[in-house]
Enzyme design. Sequence first.
Site, PDB file in Angstrom:
ATOM      1  CE1 TYR A   1      58.611  -2.199  82.016  1.00  0.00           C
ATOM      2  CE2 TYR A   1      60.185  -3.586  80.835  1.00  0.00           C
ATOM      3  CZ  TYR A   1      59.707  -2.334  81.155  1.00  0.00           C
ATOM      4  OH  TYR A   1      60.284  -1.213  80.627  1.00  0.00           O
TER       5      TYR A   1
ATOM      6  CG  PHE B   1      46.857   7.992  57.356  1.00  0.00           C
ATOM      7  CD1 PHE B   1      45.512   7.952  57.052  1.00  0.00           C
ATOM      8  CD2 PHE B   1      47.231   8.222  58.673  1.00  0.00           C
ATOM      9  CE1 PHE B   1      44.559   8.136  58.040  1.00  0.00           C
ATOM     10  CE2 PHE B   1      46.286   8.401  59.672  1.00  0.00           C
ATOM     11  CZ  PHE B   1      44.943   8.364  59.353  1.00  0.00           C
ATOM     12  CG  ASP B   2      46.251  12.509  58.797  1.00  0.00           C
ATOM     13  OD1 ASP B   2      46.339  11.287  58.964  1.00  0.00           O
ATOM     14  OD2 ASP B   2      45.482  13.221  59.463  1.00  0.00           O
TER      15      ASP B   2
ATOM     16  CG  ASP C   1      49.727   3.077  56.490  1.00  0.00           C
ATOM     17  OD1 ASP C   1      49.185   2.347  57.348  1.00  0.00           O
ATOM     18  OD2 ASP C   1      49.654   4.312  56.510  1.00  0.00           O
TER      19      ASP C   1
ATOM     20  CB  ALA D   1      45.486   1.145  58.873  1.00  0.00           C
TER      21      ALA D   1
ATOM     22  CE  LYS E   1      42.559   3.919  61.672  1.00  0.00           C
ATOM     23  NZ  LYS E   1      43.901   4.163  61.277  1.00  0.00           N
TER      24      LYS E   1
ATOM     25  CG  HIS F   1      43.477  17.571  60.503  1.00  0.00           C
ATOM     26  ND1 HIS F   1      44.816  17.463  60.182  1.00  0.00           N
ATOM     27  CD2 HIS F   1      43.101  16.353  60.946  1.00  0.00           C
ATOM     28  CE1 HIS F   1      45.217  16.230  60.411  1.00  0.00           C
ATOM     29  NE2 HIS F   1      44.197  15.531  60.876  1.00  0.00           N
TER      30      HIS F   1
HETATM   31  C1  LIG Z   1      44.925   5.244  61.324  1.00  0.00           C
HETATM   32  C2  LIG Z   1      45.976   5.172  60.347  1.00  0.00           C
HETATM   33  C3  LIG Z   1      47.303   5.504  60.668  1.00  0.00           C
HETATM   34  C4  LIG Z   1      47.712   6.011  62.026  1.00  0.00           C
HETATM   35  O1  LIG Z   1      47.356   5.150  63.034  1.00  0.00           O
HETATM   36  P1  LIG Z   1      46.915   5.624  64.500  1.00  0.00           P
HETATM   37  O2  LIG Z   1      46.626   4.367  65.192  1.00  0.00           O
HETATM   38  O3  LIG Z   1      45.748   6.524  64.363  1.00  0.00           O
HETATM   39  O4  LIG Z   1      48.094   6.347  65.080  1.00  0.00           O
HETATM   40  C5  LIG Z   1      48.250   5.400  59.663  1.00  0.00           C
HETATM   41  N1  LIG Z   1      47.912   5.009  58.421  1.00  0.00           N
HETATM   42  C6  LIG Z   1      46.653   4.692  58.085  1.00  0.00           C
HETATM   43  C7  LIG Z   1      46.340   4.261  56.697  1.00  0.00           C
HETATM   44  C8  LIG Z   1      45.652   4.770  59.018  1.00  0.00           C
HETATM   45  O5  LIG Z   1      44.386   4.472  58.667  1.00  0.00           O
END
Ligand SMILES: *Cc1c(COP(=O)(O)O)cnc(C)c1O
Length: 460
Positions: A72, A124-125, A215, A217, A258, A450
């Site tokens: 843990y 990002f959304d 961000d 990813a 990613k 969506h």
């Molecule tokens: C995928 C992604 C997110 C969100 O991540 P999740 O793991 O799907 O929750 C945020 N910003 C970008 C640029 C992404 O590609």
Amino acid sequence: MELPYAEPYRIKMVESIKKSTVEQRKQWIKEAKYNLFNLKSDQVYIDLLTDSGTGAMSDRQWAEVMLADESYAGSSSFLKLEKAVKDITGYNFFIPTHQGRAAENVLFSAMVKEGDIIPGNSHFDTTKGHIEYRKGKVVDCIIDEATNTDLFHPFKGNIDLNKLEKVFKSNPIEKIPFVIVTVTCNTAGGQPVSMANIKAVSELCKAYNVKLFFDAARYAENCYFIKEREEAYKNRSIKSIAAEMFSYGDGMTMSSKKDGLVNMGGIIALNDEEIYRTAITFNIMYEGFITYGGMSGRDMGALAVGLYEALDYDYLTSRITQVQYLGEKMAEFGVPVQKPIGGHAVYLDANKFVPTIPKEEYRAQSLAIELYIVGGIRGVEVGTILADRDPETRENRYPELELVRLAIPRRTYTHNHMEYIAATLKKIYKSRTEAKRGYKILWEAPIMRHFTVVLEKIQE
Ligand SMILES: *Cc1c(COP(=O)(O)O)cnc(C)c1O
């Protein structure tokens, strides 16, 4: 004679995928209420819905799964991951979360208040969702070139510094807690941001005393593009490019699904101890204790290895080459795609592909459905449905770009799959003028519609 390019790996395990007929798919998509998210995966032949968490792990990552420590608190898997994150990003503090949006939820709980303004290249959304949910406002400051899909620009994800400075000047600066640079910029078609731009944004942020977060990813893919397209970086390793990039910011959130090369996981890394202290309380509430944050030990172990594999130049070359190959093949067939081809996906330009469908009837969604019916290929709409309604007027927001994204999972599909996808699009493109009507919305959620939208086909 130059030899053809080939992948720097071989396949140790295979997974069967199911073929189906056009008639079956017509029935299935109708049952799915014309929402591609509602399909069962075995109703899909080639799944390009997302490259998020859908890639293949390596033998070394699976070995790490077996070595995992599921304690843990203070597990060795956590410590391996913490070491990797700090080594790669250079940031002082690391918080694990179960995925990228969870990282946003935790960090924004500590940093975003009602009335705040968060500028960026293009959010990002889920990022936008988490800011708007807190009654904050997002402002896109991406360069104008980003919306011209025919134009070649090496870094279409760049921030327009004039637009950003205007946001700084026209708002009380204490209302702007930070700027987000998304690398690569997903919303603009997986387009990279240059190091020169990141550096300039960083300087502008410092001048106005505003923090800068990434961000991140797809940061490794962004670093690959910097190496390929920015002269000063051509002899630098991807890891050192990443280190420089992160050095210009105050922290990052990341979806490990990613460029972490794992199926689940998220990362927050940052330098500010006070924000870290506030954020870990939210992490404990929402995610789990600070040494696992919603991840199992085996996930953390696999991620610690995946983060390094994603920085490997040969891996990145094979990844980007596969995506470019698909895009160029389609362009060769005359299919309108966003140029230059991005790092993780090929984007179809639905405004050019099916201009005969009224934009109020969701061109990109219509094209995505056709691609599924004809070839069993699942892409995703990045257009009006994704853009949601304006939070104040509740009117549809019509983005300049109506795209269908074909995201390529990492290390998963072969060259022949790319040929099949390109040929399917060629076939649809030939008969495109027959498409006259699209779809109408029967039900939608108030935010991020969506994922769950219910659609009906408009009869001709
Ligand atoms: C995928 C992604 C997110 C969100 O991540 P999740 O793991 O799907 O929750 C945020 N910003 C970008 C640029 C992404 O590609």
